[in-house]
Design an enzyme around this catalytic site. Sequence first.
Site, PDB file in Angstrom:
ATOM      1  CB  SER A 267      -0.796  -0.063   1.144  1.00 39.48           C
ATOM      2  OG  SER A 267      -2.521   1.130   1.276  1.00 39.48           O
ATOM      3  CG  HIS A 268       0.322   3.345   3.232  1.00 41.55           C
ATOM      4  ND1 HIS A 268      -0.750   2.490   3.641  1.00 41.55           N
ATOM      5  CD2 HIS A 268       0.512   3.777   4.583  1.00 41.55           C
ATOM      6  CE1 HIS A 268      -0.461   2.348   4.708  1.00 41.55           C
ATOM      7  NE2 HIS A 268       0.012   2.738   4.938  1.00 41.55           N
TER       8      HIS A 268
ATOM      9  CG  ASP B 144      -2.208   3.741  -2.086  1.00 36.97           C
ATOM     10  OD1 ASP B 144      -3.502   3.886  -2.777  1.00 36.97           O
ATOM     11  OD2 ASP B 144      -2.431   2.805  -1.044  1.00 36.97           O
TER      12      ASP B 144
ATOM     13  CG  ASP C 166      -2.405  -0.525  -2.906  1.00 33.97           C
ATOM     14  OD1 ASP C 166      -2.316   1.121  -1.958  1.00 33.97           O
ATOM     15  OD2 ASP C 166      -3.618  -1.168  -2.401  1.00 33.97           O
TER      16      ASP C 166
ATOM     17  CG  ASP D  52      -5.949   0.977  -1.089  1.00 36.72           C
ATOM     18  OD1 ASP D  52      -5.088   1.969  -1.425  1.00 36.72           O
ATOM     19  OD2 ASP D  52      -6.127  -0.254  -1.214  1.00 36.72           O
ATOM     20  NE  ARG D  53      -3.627   3.998   3.246  1.00 39.17           N
ATOM     21  CZ  ARG D  53      -4.145   3.792   4.147  1.00 39.17           C
ATOM     22  NH1 ARG D  53      -3.243   5.409   4.735  1.00 39.17           N
ATOM     23  NH2 ARG D  53      -3.324   2.802   5.026  1.00 39.17           N
TER      24      ARG D  53
ATOM     25  CE  LYS E 204      -8.252   1.878   1.763  1.00 41.08           C
ATOM     26  NZ  LYS E 204      -7.442   1.060   3.551  1.00 41.08           N
TER      27      LYS E 204
HETATM   28  C1  G1P Z   1      -3.681   1.215   8.050  1.00 44.37           C
HETATM   29  C2  G1P Z   1      -5.142   2.078   8.779  1.00 44.37           C
HETATM   30  C3  G1P Z   1      -6.934   1.383   8.194  1.00 44.37           C
HETATM   31  C4  G1P Z   1      -6.986   0.646   6.897  1.00 44.37           C
HETATM   32  C5  G1P Z   1      -5.337   0.035   6.713  1.00 44.37           C
HETATM   33  C6  G1P Z   1      -5.098  -0.810   5.635  1.00 44.37           C
HETATM   34  O1  G1P Z   1      -4.711   0.143   9.203  1.00 44.37           O
HETATM   35  O2  G1P Z   1      -5.317   3.061   9.707  1.00 44.37           O
HETATM   36  O3  G1P Z   1      -7.845   2.528   8.438  1.00 44.37           O
HETATM   37  O4  G1P Z   1      -7.764  -0.335   6.535  1.00 44.37           O
HETATM   38  O5  G1P Z   1      -4.416   0.904   7.080  1.00 44.37           O
HETATM   39  O6  G1P Z   1      -5.038  -0.173   4.203  1.00 44.37           O
HETATM   40  P1  G1P Z   1      -3.606   0.196  11.040  1.00 44.37           P
HETATM   41  O7  G1P Z   1      -1.828   0.078  10.041  1.00 44.37           O
HETATM   42  O8  G1P Z   1      -4.405   1.289  11.596  1.00 44.37           O
HETATM   43  O9  G1P Z   1      -4.122  -0.448  11.412  1.00 44.37           O
HETATM   44 ZN    ZN Z   2      -3.207   0.817  -0.122  1.00 45.33          ZN
END
Ligand code: G1P
Ligand code: ZN
Length: 543
Positions: A113-114, A277, A279, A281-282, A376
Amino acid sequence: MQIVTVSKGPFDGQKPGTSGLRKKTRVFMEPGYLECFVQSVFNAIGGAQGKSFVVGGDGRFFNKDAIQTILRMAAANGAARVIVGQGGLLSTPAVSNLIRQRGTDGGLVLSASHNPGGIDADFGIKYNIANGGPAPENITAGIFEQTQTITSYATLDTADADLGSTGTAQIGDMEVEIVDPVTDYQALMETLFDFDKIKALFASGFTMRFDAMHAVTGPYAKAILQERLGAPEGTVINAVPSEDFGKGHPDPNPVWAKTLMDEMMSDTAPDFGAASDGDGDRNMIVGRGVYVTPSDSLALLAANAHLAPGYKGGLAGVARSMPTSGASDRVAEKLGINSFETPTGWKFFGNLLDAGKATLCGEESAGTGSDHVREKDGLWAVLLWLNILAETGKSVAEMLNDHWAEFGRNYYSRHDYEAVPTEAANAVMDHVTGQLSSLPGTTAAGAEVSSADSFSYHDPVDGSVSENQGLRIGFASGGRAVLRLSGTGTEGATLRVYLEQYAAPGEDHGLDAETALSQVRAALLQIADLQNLIGRVDPDVKT
Ligand code: G1P
Ligand code: ZN
């Protein structure tokens, strides 16, 4: 076929967290590590024989190698067909869409992800099920069980498949279809939004900056915003996906997308700014001179979604994760539609979307989406905003002010304490948990506590219960503080503190968030005793 024996599962007992398995890239590169996870997935779903999958990732370092490994293993496990994005690229929402459109049995998303990418950064893998969404807890538990007992995996001794051009290839008896990553996704967006209207908005001189953060949305944003909707060249920046995301964090928030933020706050700001981000999705939404919190964005989209063709019949309901502000609840209440509070993690929305109980979903962590896929979707949120701006003719600042005037404003901020020693982070959670029953009615730093609990979620569709999903403290003033431990961190523990303060219609909506949240923050610091237990009160990141 080759059966490779592994003496013991290479896993250290960490369960796949909020969104699949995330580790340092070098861990994934250890012989057998990725393979054991993938074999465990196949075992947990009753084998891959005759099945079809979508496979793609965000282009980070090791993405292409991982895909080749997965293709060989899928073929050795008897899969009939795998659909792969050209160059190994597919955004997470595009994977979700392909699984649904092509009716595959599931898919594998390669991304952290990010989180940063590179050989010394992070990698990740996640299994999605046939509805296009992340595997629910019963399946992830099954995968975890398999990782604990696995003794071998199956693979083929073949050359790499050529993923460079679209078309079909063969690995063993398995067909590999290489698709353009954007085409099907763009077609879906065309069904949801009034592209002519958005095109006319750009033609009228409306200006935008989209920061793809050197990540996967670059090709999507260029194709849709510039080529299809006519936004001028240069609207999309950092548009070429790179293996280390230009050495940055591909995390669309005011901290990591600072260049975009600075531009949006300057005298020469375009009308609209957005980022996505690693991938895809954000999303982050910024207007000229004004940042839109993800919680406000969800509420505002819920209130105005009917302006876009895909949602003109109205919404069945809105779902938000527990730490997300209550702003969307007020919209749902006024519209007379369902509203849901779910644990953190997109997978909890899946049942509500499948059952038609919710149409829009969102998380405070820059995630917004709808029932068009089961992830998302960053670019979707940007296009819905554009459609709404095109219909109303208002600026982002006007949209926000009008929204607050009607529904009130939920001031909001998240404070992250990163790389906290796990014991210390647990001590904070234990300390607050121990006080939950005695807190209501007491006063902390001048704020009266009205409620306190540990959040458990009762899924209204399948009846499952998820306990210990975060600690909630409500204040009589309309404030709220939430504490939870991150499920996605890769170093020590990350403690997240979420602060919220409601100001009703007619109250002051012009404060800066820090001021508006100061009392709730002081109360939380006192209750959680952070100074003593983790040795600091100032977070690493405020969003
Ligand atoms: C974090 C975000 C959550 C999101 C997840 C995946 O998770 O807070 O909302 O769904 O990344 O992108 P966390 O690190 O808080 O468990
Ligand atoms: Zn992501």
